[in-house]
Write a protein that holds these residues in place. Structure first.
Motif, PDB file in Angstrom:
ATOM      1  N   THR A   1       0.786  -1.232   0.000  1.00 12.04           N
ATOM      2  CA  THR A   1       0.000   0.000   0.000  1.00 12.04           C
ATOM      3  C   THR A   1       0.818   1.283   0.000  1.00 12.04           C
ATOM      4  O   THR A   1       0.317   2.337  -0.381  1.00 12.04           O
ATOM      5  CB  THR A   1      -0.922   0.022   1.234  1.00 12.04           C
ATOM      6  OG1 THR A   1      -0.118  -0.049   2.438  1.00 12.04           O
ATOM      7  CG2 THR A   1      -1.883  -1.164   1.220  1.00 12.04           C
ATOM      8  N   ALA A   2       2.066   1.237   0.446  1.00 10.13           N
ATOM      9  CA  ALA A   2       2.872   2.455   0.561  1.00 10.13           C
ATOM     10  C   ALA A   2       3.619   2.739  -0.742  1.00 10.13           C
ATOM     11  O   ALA A   2       3.401   2.098  -1.766  1.00 10.13           O
ATOM     12  CB  ALA A   2       3.837   2.341   1.738  1.00 10.13           C
TER      13      ALA A   2
ATOM     14  N   GLN B   1       9.603   3.329  -1.986  1.00  7.65           N
ATOM     15  CA  GLN B   1      10.745   3.146  -1.087  1.00  7.65           C
ATOM     16  C   GLN B   1      10.641   1.846  -0.307  1.00  7.65           C
ATOM     17  O   GLN B   1      11.642   1.156  -0.086  1.00  7.65           O
ATOM     18  CB  GLN B   1      10.850   4.324  -0.123  1.00  7.65           C
ATOM     19  CG  GLN B   1      12.056   4.249   0.804  1.00  7.65           C
ATOM     20  CD  GLN B   1      12.184   5.476   1.692  1.00  7.65           C
ATOM     21  OE1 GLN B   1      11.361   6.395   1.618  1.00  7.65           O
ATOM     22  NE2 GLN B   1      13.188   5.503   2.526  1.00  7.65           N
ATOM     23  N   VAL B   2       9.440   1.483   0.112  1.00  9.11           N
ATOM     24  CA  VAL B   2       9.238   0.256   0.887  1.00  9.11           C
ATOM     25  C   VAL B   2       9.542  -0.972   0.033  1.00  9.11           C
ATOM     26  O   VAL B   2      10.173  -1.930   0.487  1.00  9.11           O
ATOM     27  CB  VAL B   2       7.801   0.187   1.433  1.00  9.11           C
ATOM     28  CG1 VAL B   2       7.587  -1.095   2.230  1.00  9.11           C
ATOM     29  CG2 VAL B   2       7.503   1.404   2.308  1.00  9.11           C
ATOM     30  N   ARG B   3       9.119  -0.945  -1.209  1.00  5.15           N
ATOM     31  CA  ARG B   3       9.357  -2.101  -2.086  1.00  5.15           C
ATOM     32  C   ARG B   3      10.816  -2.179  -2.532  1.00  5.15           C
ATOM     33  O   ARG B   3      11.350  -3.275  -2.715  1.00  5.15           O
ATOM     34  CB  ARG B   3       8.398  -2.031  -3.278  1.00  5.15           C
ATOM     35  CG  ARG B   3       6.946  -2.308  -2.863  1.00  5.15           C
ATOM     36  CD  ARG B   3       5.984  -2.223  -4.031  1.00  5.15           C
ATOM     37  NE  ARG B   3       5.777  -0.863  -4.504  1.00  5.15           N
ATOM     38  CZ  ARG B   3       4.951   0.015  -3.954  1.00  5.15           C
ATOM     39  NH1 ARG B   3       4.261  -0.312  -2.873  1.00  5.15           N
ATOM     40  NH2 ARG B   3       4.802   1.229  -4.467  1.00  5.15           N
ATOM     41  N   ARG B   4      11.469  -1.020  -2.700  1.00  4.63           N
ATOM     42  CA  ARG B   4      12.915  -1.049  -2.974  1.00  4.63           C
ATOM     43  C   ARG B   4      13.656  -1.683  -1.799  1.00  4.63           C
ATOM     44  O   ARG B   4      14.586  -2.469  -1.989  1.00  4.63           O
ATOM     45  CB  ARG B   4      13.445   0.361  -3.226  1.00  4.63           C
ATOM     46  CG  ARG B   4      13.084   0.938  -4.571  1.00  4.63           C
ATOM     47  CD  ARG B   4      13.958   2.145  -4.908  1.00  4.63           C
ATOM     48  NE  ARG B   4      13.822   3.238  -3.950  1.00  4.63           N
ATOM     49  CZ  ARG B   4      12.921   4.208  -4.034  1.00  4.63           C
ATOM     50  NH1 ARG B   4      12.054   4.219  -5.029  1.00  4.63           N
ATOM     51  NH2 ARG B   4      12.893   5.175  -3.133  1.00  4.63           N
TER      52      ARG B   4
ATOM     53  N   ASP C   1      -5.427  -2.299  -4.974  1.00  2.00           N
ATOM     54  CA  ASP C   1      -6.760  -1.842  -5.363  1.00  2.00           C
ATOM     55  C   ASP C   1      -7.759  -2.986  -5.499  1.00  2.00           C
ATOM     56  O   ASP C   1      -8.972  -2.754  -5.474  1.00  2.00           O
ATOM     57  CB  ASP C   1      -6.693  -1.088  -6.690  1.00  2.00           C
ATOM     58  CG  ASP C   1      -5.814   0.151  -6.621  1.00  2.00           C
ATOM     59  OD1 ASP C   1      -5.758   0.763  -5.539  1.00  2.00           O
ATOM     60  OD2 ASP C   1      -5.177   0.488  -7.643  1.00  2.00           O
ATOM     61  N   ILE C   2      -7.259  -4.204  -5.674  1.00  2.00           N
ATOM     62  CA  ILE C   2      -8.143  -5.321  -6.028  1.00  2.00           C
ATOM     63  C   ILE C   2      -8.316  -6.310  -4.880  1.00  2.00           C
ATOM     64  O   ILE C   2      -9.425  -6.789  -4.623  1.00  2.00           O
ATOM     65  CB  ILE C   2      -7.593  -6.039  -7.281  1.00  2.00           C
ATOM     66  CG1 ILE C   2      -7.678  -5.095  -8.483  1.00  2.00           C
ATOM     67  CG2 ILE C   2      -8.343  -7.337  -7.555  1.00  2.00           C
ATOM     68  CD1 ILE C   2      -6.999  -5.610  -9.727  1.00  2.00           C
TER      69      ILE C   2
ATOM     70  N   LEU D   1      -0.692 -12.155   0.962  1.00  3.02           N
ATOM     71  CA  LEU D   1       0.259 -11.916  -0.125  1.00  3.02           C
ATOM     72  C   LEU D   1       1.594 -11.426   0.433  1.00  3.02           C
ATOM     73  O   LEU D   1       2.660 -11.933   0.034  1.00  3.02           O
ATOM     74  CB  LEU D   1      -0.327 -10.893  -1.099  1.00  3.02           C
ATOM     75  CG  LEU D   1       0.607 -10.343  -2.183  1.00  3.02           C
ATOM     76  CD1 LEU D   1       1.216 -11.466  -3.016  1.00  3.02           C
ATOM     77  CD2 LEU D   1      -0.146  -9.350  -3.076  1.00  3.02           C
ATOM     78  N   VAL D   2       1.560 -10.463   1.324  1.00  3.34           N
ATOM     79  CA  VAL D   2       2.800  -9.951   1.918  1.00  3.34           C
ATOM     80  C   VAL D   2       3.504 -11.038   2.711  1.00  3.34           C
ATOM     81  O   VAL D   2       4.732 -11.199   2.627  1.00  3.34           O
ATOM     82  CB  VAL D   2       2.511  -8.719   2.792  1.00  3.34           C
ATOM     83  CG1 VAL D   2       3.750  -8.327   3.585  1.00  3.34           C
ATOM     84  CG2 VAL D   2       2.060  -7.556   1.926  1.00  3.34           C
TER      85      VAL D   2
END
Length: 360
Positions: A127-128, A131-134, A268-269, A278-279
């Motif tokens: 959701t963020a 930067q969090v995914r990097r 979104d889904i 998922l996380v």
């Protein structure tokens, strides 16, 4: 690899506590405010040199004290006992020791004790912002590619220098020598991330299938610049605009990992519950890949498991973690909410009350 002993001093409401761990699941239960999360925070501090609950170390140190300390002994993949410890004080000073040696970078802590945290904030991975995914990607690459930390530090140093020069230099020629090195490090980082994602996708679909009945999750890496053009050319072409803005717009520092399903973004889904699963699948898949790549186990910290997952999915998570052979530290309020999930596995229950931990 597992954490064998832990000594905590003056961390939040824990004045002094010595603990030993021998089982795969270490379960801490007690009322809110008892100190359960502080135990996970202590382990996190030992492995990363910082708290996951506050950026202000003064909030982590017991209010009547000037410093905190956390010491532990890790048994590594070769079954050697590795002592490690950290001290933080209110002046911002930090002392780190690993195997009796003074260390000046928290990266050594992370290498010695790889940690994966699952708590409410973990779901910001979906959701963020980028930067969090990097950070998710870079955790994985850091642990499997020896040079990565050094290359990333070099890139960070040069991008800061470039951004400073953008505000003072009217001509591109003054930056060109910096851009040549920036391109070198950026391309190495980019290649390492892409290699890691290929390997990650070799394990992730199976892990996710054990937790969530959604089969069309895709992870697409966005490198941070249009790779139809050489990065050096792009930097030169955008020099004037970067000067106006005062920072470098394109590069690996702007990369993202797009998490999609059913043709749209997962945030979104998917429902809130599906996003959590998922996380969790992504974090567990990282641990499995670490095992495959370098033979290390991650230690998992799961804060308030019953609040995050219902009974059915708690059982699935625990089963999957057990199959990985990793050490897991779990917290929850009520013992009854967690007992069923762990009864079939080797575990130790700890009761926490007013900052004091006892074996239940």
């Amino acid at each position: 690899m597992f954490l064998q002993t832990l000594q905590i001093t003056q961390l939040r409401n824990i004045l002094s506590q010595a603990l030993s761990f021998s089982t795969e699941f270490c379960v801490f239960y007690g009322q809110n405010g008892s100190g359960k999360s502080s135990l996970l925070e202590a382990i996190y501090l030992l492995g990363l040199g910082k708290s996951f609950r506050s950026r202000d170390i003064n909030k982590v140190i017991h209010h009547e004290q000037q410093q905190l300390s956390v010491f532990g002994e890790v048994v590594d993949q070769e079954e050697r006992a590795v002592p490690m410890g950290i001290q933080r004080d209110r002046g911002g000073n930090m002392r780190i020791r690993v195997s009796g040696e003074s260390i000046y970078s928290s990266a050594r802590l992370a290498q010695t004790l790889p940690l994966k945290l699952i708590n409410t904030d973990s779901y910001q991975l979906i959701t963020a912002g980028p930067q969090v995914r990097r950070a998710f990607l870079d955790w994985g690459v850091f642990h499997v590619e020896h040079r990565y930390h050094e290359v990333w530090q070099n890139f960070q140093r040069i991008i800061k220098q470039r951004n400073a020069l953008l505000k003072t230099q009217p001509k591109y020629e003054a930056l060109e020598v910096w851009d040549l090195k920036l391109v070198e490090f950026a391309e190495e980082i980019d290649s390492a991330r892409k290699r890691y994602l290929v390997d990650f996708m070799g394990v992730f679909p199976f892990v996710l299938s054990q937790l969530l009945d959604v089969s069309d999750i895709t992870l697409d890496y966005e490198p941070g610049w249009d790779q139809n053009l050489p990065y050096k050319t792009l930097l030169e072409q955008n020099f004037s605009r970067d000067c106006y803005l005062g920072y470098t717009r394109y590069g690996v520092h702007r990369a993202d990992l797009l998490i999609k399903t059913q043709g749209g973004f997962a945030a979104d889904i998917l429902s809130r519950g599906q996003q959590k699963l998922l996380v969790n699948g992504m974090l567990l898949a990282q641990g499995i890949l670490l095992q495959k790549a370098v033979g290390k186990n991650s230690v998992y910290l799961i804060d308030d498991l019953p609040a995050e997952l219902d009974k059915k999915h708690r059982m699935k998570m625990v089963k999957l973690l057990s199959s990985m052979g990793v050490q897991v530290f779990v917290t929850g309020v009520e013992l009854s909410d967690m007992a069923d999930a762990f009864q079939a596995y080797s575990h130790t229950m700890f009761h926490v009350e007013h900052g004091v931990v006892s074996v239940a």
